[in-house]
Design a protein around this motif. Structure first.
Motif, PDB file in Angstrom:
ATOM      1  N   SER A   1      -0.720 -10.578   4.350  1.00 23.99           N
ATOM      2  CA  SER A   1      -1.397  -9.255   4.812  1.00 23.99           C
ATOM      3  C   SER A   1      -2.927  -9.462   4.734  1.00 23.99           C
ATOM      4  O   SER A   1      -3.366 -10.392   3.974  1.00 23.99           O
ATOM      5  CB  SER A   1      -0.910  -8.323   3.747  1.00 23.99           C
ATOM      6  OG  SER A   1       0.366  -7.946   3.716  1.00 23.99           O
TER       7      SER A   1
ATOM      8  N   GLN B   1      -0.169  -6.754   8.661  1.00 20.21           N
ATOM      9  CA  GLN B   1       0.783  -7.816   7.885  1.00 20.21           C
ATOM     10  C   GLN B   1       1.539  -8.649   8.565  1.00 20.21           C
ATOM     11  O   GLN B   1       1.856  -7.997   9.963  1.00 20.21           O
ATOM     12  CB  GLN B   1       1.633  -7.011   6.837  1.00 20.21           C
ATOM     13  CG  GLN B   1       2.437  -7.666   6.040  1.00 20.21           C
ATOM     14  CD  GLN B   1       3.711  -7.048   5.192  1.00 20.21           C
ATOM     15  OE1 GLN B   1       4.400  -6.807   5.737  1.00 20.21           O
ATOM     16  NE2 GLN B   1       3.280  -6.628   4.324  1.00 20.21           N
TER      17      GLN B   1
ATOM     18  N   SER C   1       2.850 -12.475   0.153  1.00 20.54           N
ATOM     19  CA  SER C   1       4.095 -12.182  -0.671  1.00 20.54           C
ATOM     20  C   SER C   1       5.434 -12.872  -0.342  1.00 20.54           C
ATOM     21  O   SER C   1       5.384 -13.476   0.738  1.00 20.54           O
ATOM     22  CB  SER C   1       4.125 -10.395  -0.962  1.00 20.54           C
ATOM     23  OG  SER C   1       4.287 -10.245   0.422  1.00 20.54           O
TER      24      SER C   1
ATOM     25  N   GLN D   1       1.950  -8.374  -4.069  1.00 21.12           N
ATOM     26  CA  GLN D   1       0.933  -9.209  -3.174  1.00 21.12           C
ATOM     27  C   GLN D   1      -0.125 -10.108  -4.111  1.00 21.12           C
ATOM     28  O   GLN D   1      -0.780  -9.481  -4.881  1.00 21.12           O
ATOM     29  CB  GLN D   1       0.280  -8.248  -2.265  1.00 21.12           C
ATOM     30  CG  GLN D   1       1.165  -7.713  -1.244  1.00 21.12           C
ATOM     31  CD  GLN D   1       0.546  -6.871  -0.349  1.00 21.12           C
ATOM     32  OE1 GLN D   1      -0.563  -7.105   0.062  1.00 21.12           O
ATOM     33  NE2 GLN D   1       1.181  -6.084   0.456  1.00 21.12           N
TER      34      GLN D   1
END
Lengths: 114, 116
Positions: free
Chosen positions: A33, A48, A94, A103
């Motif tokens: 992201s 993302q 992540s 994240q």
């Protein structure tokens, strides 16, 4: 275990130019992201990427675009730079896009547009 | 749209004392996650603590604990036994549990100063 890395650390560009920022995700992470953090503010979500496809986008114009590569590293490209694009750009990785995943952030790239 | 508000731009605390940072959020969702991140001058955003909305028990991580009040939509962070290394910007963040591109929505941040 290698954490999230970003390059370059600092960058100076002039208005109208194009810039590419890079991010390597943490080992084992397949989702990246990108966030923009203006001075004195909280980060704002740009988009993302999950398994090389865009998987959600914030309120940013199309001149902000991205890529994710098979090794899950990612690029953020910004065309036709404007003065307001000056900010810290943060990348976070992540394990997946699912709701359980936390994240983890890189150190950021500071972009200055003159 | 979800919003996150941190009403304290700056908080000062004496070393070894306790400080509490406030955060409120607005959402119509019932399932979500809340986070506190720390951003020192090195700029890297570091996860401090995470709370799942479906859990009534407040999360705790060593000297850091939260007071999660779901009905009031409040999520405060308590730092106990403050240390010089705790000096940083602290951001409260929200994430929906069921959404594509699990984006984080951040508050504006609170700067914590630790006095020796």
């Amino acid at each position: 275990e290698t954490g999230v890395t970003q390059s370059p650390t600092h960058l100076i560009k002039t208005r109208g130019q194009q810039v590419t920022l890079r991010c390597s995700s943490q080992s084992g992470h397949n989702t990246v992201s990108w966030y923009q953090q203006a001075l004195g503010q909280g980060p704002q979500f740009i988009f993302q990427y999950y398994r090389e496809e865009e998987n959600g986008r914030g309120n940013f114009p199309p001149r902000f675009s991205g890529l994710q590569f098979p090794n899950y590293s990612s690029e953020l490209n910004v065309n036709a730079l404007e003065l307001d694009d000056s900010a810290l750009y943060l990348c976070a990785s992540s394990l997946g896009p699912g709701m359980e995943e936390t994240q983890y952030f890189g150190p950021g790239t500071r972009l200055l547009v003159l | 749209a979800q919003t996150v508000t941190q009403s304290q731009p700056e908080m000062s605390v004496q070393e070894a004392e306790t400080v509490t940072l406030s955060c409120t959020y607005d959402t119509s969702e019932s399932d979500y996650y809340l986070f506190w991140y720390k951003q020192p001058p090195s700029r890297q955003m570091i996860l401090v603590i995470r709370q799942e909305a479906y859990k009534q028990q407040n999360a705790t991580e060593n000297r850091f604990s939260v007071n999660f009040q779901k009905a009031a939509k409040s999520f405060s962070l308590k730092i106990s036994d403050s240390q010089l290394g705790d000096a940083a910007m602290y951001f409260c963040a929200y994430r929906r549990a069921k959404a594509a591109g699990n984006k984080l929505t951040f508050g504006g941040g609170t700067r914590v100063l630790v006095k020796p």
